[in-house]
Design a protein around this motif. Structure first.
Motif, short mmCIF file in Angstrom:
data_model
loop_
_atom_site.label_atom_id
_atom_site.label_comp_id
_atom_site.label_asym_id
_atom_site.label_seq_id
_atom_site.Cartn_x
_atom_site.Cartn_y
_atom_site.Cartn_z
N UNK A 127 0.82 -1.21 0.00
CA UNK A 127 0.00 0.00 0.00
C UNK A 127 0.86 1.27 0.00
N UNK A 137 6.24 10.18 -12.20
CA UNK A 137 6.10 8.85 -12.80
C UNK A 137 4.68 8.34 -12.61
N UNK A 145 -3.40 5.12 -18.18
CA UNK A 145 -4.59 4.34 -17.81
C UNK A 145 -5.87 5.10 -18.17
N UNK A 184 -5.19 7.34 -4.12
CA UNK A 184 -4.29 6.19 -4.31
C UNK A 184 -2.90 6.50 -3.77
N UNK B 31 -7.52 -5.29 -2.40
CA UNK B 31 -7.13 -3.88 -2.28
C UNK B 31 -5.69 -3.69 -2.73
N UNK B 32 -4.82 -4.62 -2.33
CA UNK B 32 -3.41 -4.52 -2.72
C UNK B 32 -3.27 -4.61 -4.23
N UNK B 35 -3.94 -1.36 -5.68
CA UNK B 35 -2.83 -0.45 -5.42
C UNK B 35 -1.64 -0.72 -6.34
N UNK B 36 -1.41 -1.99 -6.63
CA UNK B 36 -0.21 -2.37 -7.38
C UNK B 36 -0.45 -2.41 -8.89
N UNK B 38 -1.40 -0.31 -11.22
CA UNK B 38 -0.74 0.66 -12.09
C UNK B 38 0.75 0.37 -12.30
N UNK B 39 1.41 -0.15 -11.25
CA UNK B 39 2.82 -0.48 -11.41
C UNK B 39 3.01 -1.66 -12.36
N UNK B 41 1.01 -2.53 -14.75
CA UNK B 41 0.69 -2.07 -16.10
C UNK B 41 1.85 -1.27 -16.68
N UNK B 42 2.49 -0.49 -15.82
CA UNK B 42 3.65 0.29 -16.24
C UNK B 42 4.77 -0.65 -16.69
N UNK B 45 3.87 -2.43 -19.95
CA UNK B 45 3.87 -1.52 -21.09
C UNK B 45 5.29 -1.15 -21.52
N UNK B 58 -6.60 -3.68 -25.15
CA UNK B 58 -5.18 -3.77 -24.81
C UNK B 58 -4.72 -5.22 -24.65
N UNK B 251 3.77 5.75 -25.09
CA UNK B 251 3.68 5.31 -23.70
C UNK B 251 4.76 4.35 -23.25
N UNK B 254 7.56 6.48 -22.10
CA UNK B 254 7.22 7.18 -20.86
C UNK B 254 7.24 6.21 -19.67
N UNK B 255 6.69 5.01 -19.88
CA UNK B 255 6.65 4.04 -18.78
C UNK B 255 8.05 3.58 -18.40
N UNK B 258 9.60 6.38 -16.45
CA UNK B 258 9.01 6.46 -15.11
C UNK B 258 9.57 5.36 -14.22
N UNK B 262 11.94 6.04 -10.91
CA UNK B 262 11.38 5.73 -9.58
C UNK B 262 12.13 4.63 -8.87
#
Lengths: 314, 287
Positions: A127, A137, A145, A184, B31-32, B35-36, B38-39, B41-42, B45, B58, B251, B254-255, B258, B262
């Motif tokens: 989380x 980023x 998305x 988020x 829930x996790x 949260x995860x 988007x990462x 998918x990044x 991608x 996709x 993208x 960009x991904x 990113x 990070x």
């Protein structure tokens, strides 16, 4: 040699120390000044002085070059009549309201994580990942998305028959789309603060109420929520303060060559950045910043007043 | 008679809690996943081609995994030099912040001098002012010192924070006075007491302050944008933000960018989780 000198110091010590203690504890006050000097000089030069400068500039007309002229309250009266400012103000308010919706989510998740006998750390780490990821980023990923033509969200929505939108290219949705990202991003921090609060609730309370036949849900509302309320209050105050200062997400998610949604989705700090550092109208920018300070102070003071009604201190 | 009846009940109870625990895990894992996602998918991608990334519907796995996007990113952004800038600014800021905050925090917590409470009140007042209010004055100071487009310009304002002073003061205040007394009786001067006796005892707080400062430093965007107008010595955040203008819809690039930008902080976080969590729990401060 050393033992001798310590002995001598000891012999001479007590009266000297007593004398010093009468004037103050320990060494001479100059040590105190010397030790805070670096912090104080930095604070004065980089915070106090800039603050006063911003404050005075907000009453001035400041051309990009050359000295400014005093114009009294002109910047502020202009601000009050400026539709762009009110729109930014509204956007910041909407964004803040959305982020507050994230607080109950964080409370529920924190309470669930707390129930676990093992594996808490794994969830906290997962989380928390958005918190330690570059906001730039994060914004890029979410922009992808949200993409109206081939974004993941529109595809997922199409599966359940909901028509897709240009989430960040349409001013109708942009600030809400950004708000979801904000929730988020901040969930992890809120969970840590609330987790620390949950840790301090004595487990005996739960045991006693179980014996009395109270279920989990009842315990949550009767024990967890009231005893957690000081942490919830802290999270709420911090959420409002940081949400009102939002800049990065707008800057990266909405700013592109042809995105007209940006014009209607600026936040207060984005407008400030644009006026003060892109258009170099520092006086006007300063007035925006001072108004922001006022808004934050009022919002915080209001919450401290309201806390008496719902925060439970023992 | 009692024994056999007790045993099954015990077993049933633990089975029930175990089932409850599984339901909990399921809810938290969902829930996790959100949260995860988007990462994930990044990551997926970043290894696709530009064409594949803009297909509808996709594709999930990259059809032909390729590192082209990373190559494009490294070709179009001076990654290594910006990485060096980011790291240098971070180190400078963290070291400066720790030194300044520890000294002042100690003085405010432990030494007595006239005006102490007024000065401390001044620090606390600055905590409440939004950071944007300082930007114009800070920019002018950096410009007047002719430090624009330099690494110190990125680090200097962040070295001085009322927050750091406050955090260190709280840490020093929680240490029993007997230690100092003992050091003083042994003939240690104030500086020596501070350095060899007190500082080692607040190491956890120093660690927490260090990781939080690193986080703010690595992620900062607005200040670097302001103090590097010519574009020399820009950190990775600014480089990454600029990438978007160049490769608006490419993208995968960009991904990839990113991800690369990070990753260092995510790795530091995974190694130093406890310090991050302690820092936030003890301060409750957000970036």
């Amino acid at each position: 040699m050393t033992s001798e000198s310590t002995a001598a110091a000891r012999a001479a010590g007590p009266p000297a120390r007593r004398r010093r203690r009468a004037g103050g504890l320990g060494p001479s006050p100059w040590w105190g000044y010397a030790m805070i000097a670096p912090a104080f000089i930095g604070l004065a030069a980089l915070y106090l002085w800039p603050f006063l400068k911003t404050f005075t500039k907000s009453f001035m007309d400041t051309p990009a070059f050359g000295p400014g002229t005093w114009t009294g309250l002109d910047n502020y009266t202009e601000l009050l009549g400026d539709g762009e400012f009110w729109q930014a103000f509204g956007n910041s308010a909407v964004y803040t309201a959305i982020l507050l919706l994230g607080v109950p989510i964080a409370i529920v998740l924190a309470a669930l994580v707390q129930q676990l006998s093992r594996g808490r750390a794994v969830y906290r780490v997962l989380y928390f990942l958005p918190v330690v990821t570059l906001p730039v980023a994060v914004s890029m990923v979410w922009r992808f998305i949200y993409n109206g033509d081939f974004g993941l969200l529109n595809w997922a929505l199409s599966l359940v028959g909901i028509p897709g939108q240009y989430w960040v290219a349409d001013a109708t949705y942009a600030i809400y789309a950004i708000g979801v990202v904000g929730i988020w991003m901040s969930l992890g921090i809120n969970l840590i603060i609330l987790g620390a609060g949950l840790q301090s609730i004595p487990p005996e309370l739960y045991e006693a109420s179980s014996l009395d036949g109270a279920g989990r849900v009842r315990q949550f509302f009767r024990i967890t929520l009231p005893l957690l309320s000081p942490s919830v209050f802290l999270v709420t105050v911090l959420t409002v303060i940081s949400a009102l200062q939002m800049f990065d997400l707008v800057f990266v998610m909405l700013r592109s060559v042809d995105n007209t949604a940006l014009d209607d989705s600026k936040t207060i700090v984005y407008l400030f950045y644009e006026k003060a550092f892109v258009q170099f109208d520092q006086g006007y920018g300063a007035a925006i910043a001072i108004v922001l300070l006022g808004v934050i102070m009022i919002a915080t003071a209001l919450q401290f007043r309201l806390q008496r009604r719902w925060v439970f201190y023992d | 008679m009692t024994e056999p009846s007790l045993k099954p009940r015990k077993a049933a109870g633990s089975k029930a809690t175990r089932r409850g625990e599984w339901i909990l895990h399921l809810a938290l894992a969902i829930a996790a996943a959100v949260m995860v996602a988007p990462f994930a998918w990044q990551l997926l991608t970043a290894f696709k081609t530009t064409g594949e990334a803009s297909e509808t519907p996709p594709t999930f796995w990259p059809a032909e995994p390729t590192a082209d996007a990373f190559a494009t990113f490294f070709d179009s952004v001076p990654v290594w030099s910006q990485f060096t800038v980011s790291v240098s600014a971070l180190v400078l800021r963290v070291v400066g912040q720790l030194a300044v905050a520890a000294l002042a925090g100690y003085a405010f917590a432990r030494l007595r001098f006239p005006g102490r409470s007024i000065l401390f009140g001044l620090f606390i007042a600055m905590l409440m002012v939004p950071s944007q209010l300082f930007l114009i004055g800070q920019f002018e100071l950096i410009r007047d010192l002719e430090l624009l487009d330099t690494i110190p310009a990125l680090a200097i304002p962040g070295m001085f924070s009322a927050f750091g002073v406050f955090l260190m003061r709280q840490a020093f205040m929680s240490i029993p006075g007997a230690y100092e007394e003992a050091a003083r009786l042994d003939g240690a001067g104030p500086l020596r007491t501070f350095w060899s006796v007190m500082l080692p005892m607040v190491r956890p707080t120093l660690g927490a302050l260090a990781v939080l400062t690193s986080l703010y430093s690595w992620n900062d965007l607005l200040w670097p944008l302001i103090v590097s107008p010519r574009g020399d010595n820009r950190p990775l955040t600014v480089g990454l933000a600029g990438l978007q203008g160049q490769y608006g819809t490419d993208y995968p690039t960009l991904m990839a960018g990113a991800l690369v930008a990070s990753l260092p902080l995510i790795v530091i976080f995974l190694v130093l989780q406890r310090q991050f969590f302690n820092g936030i729990a003890s301060s409750g401060l957000k970036g």
